[in-house]
Design a protein around this motif. Structure first.
Motif, PDB file in Angstrom:
ATOM      1  N   SER A 119      54.929  25.021  50.088  1.00 15.95           N
ATOM      2  CA  SER A 119      54.775  26.352  50.686  1.00 15.95           C
ATOM      3  C   SER A 119      53.324  26.568  51.133  1.00 15.95           C
ATOM      4  N   GLU A 120      53.155  27.523  52.019  1.00 10.01           N
ATOM      5  CA  GLU A 120      51.814  27.883  52.487  1.00 10.01           C
ATOM      6  C   GLU A 120      51.014  28.474  51.326  1.00 10.01           C
ATOM      7  N   PRO A 121      49.777  28.031  51.121  1.00 13.45           N
ATOM      8  CA  PRO A 121      48.985  28.581  50.014  1.00 13.45           C
ATOM      9  C   PRO A 121      48.696  30.073  50.217  1.00 13.45           C
ATOM     10  N   ILE A 122      48.553  30.767  49.109  1.00 14.30           N
ATOM     11  CA  ILE A 122      48.085  32.153  49.123  1.00 14.30           C
ATOM     12  C   ILE A 122      46.758  32.211  48.391  1.00 14.30           C
ATOM     13  N   ILE A 123      45.824  32.940  48.980  1.00 16.95           N
ATOM     14  CA  ILE A 123      44.522  33.145  48.356  1.00 16.95           C
ATOM     15  C   ILE A 123      44.574  34.444  47.557  1.00 16.95           C
ATOM     16  N   LEU A 124      44.283  34.357  46.272  1.00 19.03           N
ATOM     17  CA  LEU A 124      44.108  35.545  45.439  1.00 19.03           C
ATOM     18  C   LEU A 124      42.608  35.758  45.286  1.00 19.03           C
ATOM     19  N   GLN A 125      42.141  36.970  45.517  1.00 18.66           N
ATOM     20  CA  GLN A 125      40.691  37.164  45.578  1.00 18.66           C
ATOM     21  C   GLN A 125      40.245  38.419  44.842  1.00 18.66           C
ATOM     22  N   GLY A 126      39.191  38.262  44.061  1.00 25.39           N
ATOM     23  CA  GLY A 126      38.530  39.366  43.379  1.00 25.39           C
ATOM     24  C   GLY A 126      37.086  38.978  43.134  1.00 25.39           C
ATOM     25  N   HIS A 127      36.307  39.883  42.551  1.00 26.94           N
ATOM     26  CA  HIS A 127      34.902  39.557  42.288  1.00 26.94           C
ATOM     27  C   HIS A 127      34.602  39.606  40.794  1.00 26.94           C
ATOM     28  N   MET A 128      33.654  38.782  40.378  1.00 28.20           N
ATOM     29  CA  MET A 128      33.373  38.586  38.963  1.00 28.20           C
ATOM     30  C   MET A 128      32.374  39.583  38.387  1.00 28.20           C
ATOM     31  N   ASP A 129      31.652  40.311  39.219  1.00 29.61           N
ATOM     32  CA  ASP A 129      30.614  41.213  38.699  1.00 29.61           C
ATOM     33  C   ASP A 129      31.138  42.635  38.554  1.00 29.61           C
ATOM     34  N   MET A 130      30.441  43.424  37.754  1.00 28.56           N
ATOM     35  CA  MET A 130      30.760  44.835  37.554  1.00 28.56           C
ATOM     36  C   MET A 130      29.503  45.672  37.668  1.00 28.56           C
ATOM     37  N   VAL A 131      29.681  46.961  37.895  1.00 32.14           N
ATOM     38  CA  VAL A 131      28.562  47.905  37.882  1.00 32.14           C
ATOM     39  C   VAL A 131      28.275  48.303  36.441  1.00 32.14           C
ATOM     40  N   CYS A 132      27.043  48.180  36.023  1.00 35.52           N
ATOM     41  CA  CYS A 132      26.658  48.500  34.644  1.00 35.52           C
ATOM     42  C   CYS A 132      25.962  49.859  34.591  1.00 35.52           C
ATOM     43  N   GLU A 133      26.674  50.839  34.100  1.00 31.63           N
ATOM     44  CA  GLU A 133      26.119  52.174  33.864  1.00 31.63           C
ATOM     45  C   GLU A 133      26.502  52.595  32.456  1.00 31.63           C
ATOM     46  N   LYS A 134      25.695  53.449  31.843  1.00 29.18           N
ATOM     47  CA  LYS A 134      26.003  53.913  30.490  1.00 29.18           C
ATOM     48  C   LYS A 134      25.519  55.339  30.299  1.00 29.18           C
ATOM     49  N   THR A 135      26.030  55.972  29.253  1.00 21.05           N
ATOM     50  CA  THR A 135      25.627  57.337  28.939  1.00 21.05           C
ATOM     51  C   THR A 135      24.206  57.347  28.382  1.00 21.05           C
ATOM     52  N   PRO A 136      23.505  58.484  28.453  1.00 16.88           N
ATOM     53  CA  PRO A 136      22.117  58.530  27.986  1.00 16.88           C
ATOM     54  C   PRO A 136      21.946  58.135  26.521  1.00 16.88           C
ATOM     55  N   ASP A 137      22.953  58.370  25.694  1.00 17.31           N
ATOM     56  CA  ASP A 137      22.822  58.067  24.263  1.00 17.31           C
ATOM     57  C   ASP A 137      23.343  56.685  23.879  1.00 17.31           C
ATOM     58  N   CYS A 138      23.816  55.918  24.858  1.00 24.58           N
ATOM     59  CA  CYS A 138      24.353  54.577  24.564  1.00 24.58           C
ATOM     60  C   CYS A 138      23.200  53.589  24.394  1.00 24.58           C
TER      61      CYS A 138
END
Length: 481
Positions: free
Chosen positions: A68-87
């Motif tokens: 069958s024809e290949p399918i590309i599954l795609q996503g990204h490995m990084d995330m946005v890093c935010e936290k609360t002031p008391d974390c």
């Protein structure tokens, strides 16, 4: 002890929890990339790192799907890093502290990274299973999407054969995204001659506009603080002569400015007259734009006389530039009701060293319109004696009239959900635009489960939605023989 062990689908949430324990903020992806490579090696799957730092994992088709024809599954490995002031968590070195009530998953005190950890969890769960029918899979996991799509920009297309791409980087179930805007920033420097100041100086301020994202919010009618300042200065110029100084507004090209300010220098004490003009302007503005910018503030205050002020000619050039500076929606999408196709945003204005510096961000879902509007904007800057320039930008992902992948996904959705999905475009940049540019005749659709408040510590992944999208993906693959 696993926090998510009782959630379904178990394998998806097990991998999601593993990923969450690996620090993987943008620019800090070495560990998660190594995890991806190790995952493939342990299962005997071919994998590679390309020159862009992306990981590509290959899986052969299951029985009956080998050719069958290949399918590309795609996503990204990084995330946005935010936290609360008391974390106190160090997101460069520490994993996330996950929590769930059975309905939602979140991280205590930080962003969750559902964008785009859920894509990796789906991919790993598929590759780790031997009972899910699928064609050959080419799983492209890109780096540093959140800070500039750097991995996708350097992606080497010769490493894949597939032309159908399922991007799993959307955050609203039931929406099939099939187009995104390309963008380019146009910068300009306009000479603004100055001379010694004399007289009385006043700070004229426009503030507390609603503002917003220059892609997602550009069609909501929210006023641009820089343009509104220009309108107020024009109202003042109609009543009295003045020379301007230190015009500035906005902070980022991709944000609709909430405000702007400039000094107005007159030859006589004009405070009361300026207050009246400003009050009249504010009343007219509230009547016209109160629905979108209800909290707008207009103010005039006396300040110390600056050392320099723009000449009369430079002041006239400033007012002329601001009076007609292009900003806002240029064209709506012909196929998708309520969708912006082309826009631009005057996002930054600064004055220094006898020149006015400005930045416009242009977006369009059509390549030719982006180019046309860039040229028009540069011509506008030249009209006022300025020197324009532009960055490399990023490409549009144009709407595809014929899409076998979209047709299949619409059919499967209607059968599984009992309703039609929303086929939509986004007036912002996605990695899909870069893949569409690099892979000839690419047929791309972007989906994802419901994730609320992404990029904030309030981020929540909907468990039931994640389960439904998992079943949806599996059925799409099953029918891709």
């Amino acid at each position: 002890m696993s926090v998510l062990q009782n959630l379904e689908p178990k394998k998806v949430f097990a991998f999601f929890e593993e990923i969450a324990q690996i620090p993987h903020g943008s620019g800090n992806t070495a560990q998660i990339a190594a995890y991806c490579m190790r995952f493939a090696e342990e299962r005997g799957l071919r994998a590679l790192h390309d020159a862009g730092g992306n990981v590509i994992i290959y899986a052969p088709g299951t029985a009956g799907y080998e050719n069958s024809e290949p399918i590309i599954l795609q996503g990204h490995m990084d995330m946005v890093c935010e936290k609360t002031p008391d974390c106190t968590k160090n997101m460069e070195t520490d994993g996330l502290t996950l929590a769930t009530d059975g309905n939602y998953v979140w991280a205590e005190g930080t962003t969750l990274g559902g964008d785009d950890g859920i894509a990796l969890a789906y991919i790993f769960a598929l590759l780790d299973s031997d009972d899910i029918p699928h064609p050959p899979l080419e799983c492209v996991i890109t780096r540093d999407e959140e800070t500039g799509m750097f991995g996708a920009e350097l992606f080497e297309a010769e490493h894949v054969r597939g032309r159908k791409i399922l991007n799993i980087d959307s955050e609203e179930e039931g929406i099939l995204t099939v187009s995104c805007a390309g963008g380019v920033t146009v910068m300009g420097e306009i000479p603004m001659e100055a001379a010694a100041a004399e007289g009385f100086a006043y700070l004229v301020t426009v503030g507390e506009m609603t503002g917003g994202h220059s892609g997602a919010d550009i069609h909501h009618g929210r006023q641009n603080g820089i343009r509104v300042l220009g309108q107020l200065l024009g109202a003042i110029a109609a009543k009295m002569p003045f020379r301007a100084a230190q015009p500035m507004g906005g902070g980022k090209a991709n944000v609709i400015p909430k405000g702007a300010q400039a000094l107005v220098v007159t030859q006589k004490d004009s405070l009361e007259a300026l207050k009246q003009i400003t009050a009249d302007f504010a009343a007219a503005f509230a009547a016209a734009h109160g629905a979108t910018d209800a909290h707008a503030v207009f103010a005039v205050a006396p300040v110390s006389l600056p050392a320099e002020v723009l000449t009369e000619e430079a002041t006239a050039r400033l007012l002329g530039f601001l009076a007609d500076a292009p900003t806002g929606v240029i064209r709506m999408h012909p196929h998708m009701e309520g969708m912006v196709q082309t826009s631009l945003n005057l996002g930054v204005m600064q004055w220094a060293a006898d020149k006015l510096s400005v930045q416009f961000l242009i977006r369009s879902n059509v390549v030719e319109e982006k180019q046309w509007l860039m040229e028009e904007t540069e011509a506008y800057i030249r009209r006022f004696g300025g020197t324009p320039a532009h960055d490399a930008g990023y490409p549009a992902w144009e709407y595809r009239e014929d899409s076998t992948l979209r047709d299949l996904m619409v059919q499967v959705f209607e059968e599984q959900y009992g309703r039609k999905p929303q086929v939509s475009a986004i007036h912002a940049g996605l990695e899909c635009g870069l893949f569409a540019e690099k892979i000839k005749n690419a047929d791309i659709v972007s989906i994802g489960p419901d994730i609320a408040d992404i990029h904030t510590p309030d981020e929540r992944l909907d468990v039931a939605s994640a389960a439904r999208v998992w079943e949806y993906i599996k059925e799409i693959l099953r029918r891709s023989r």
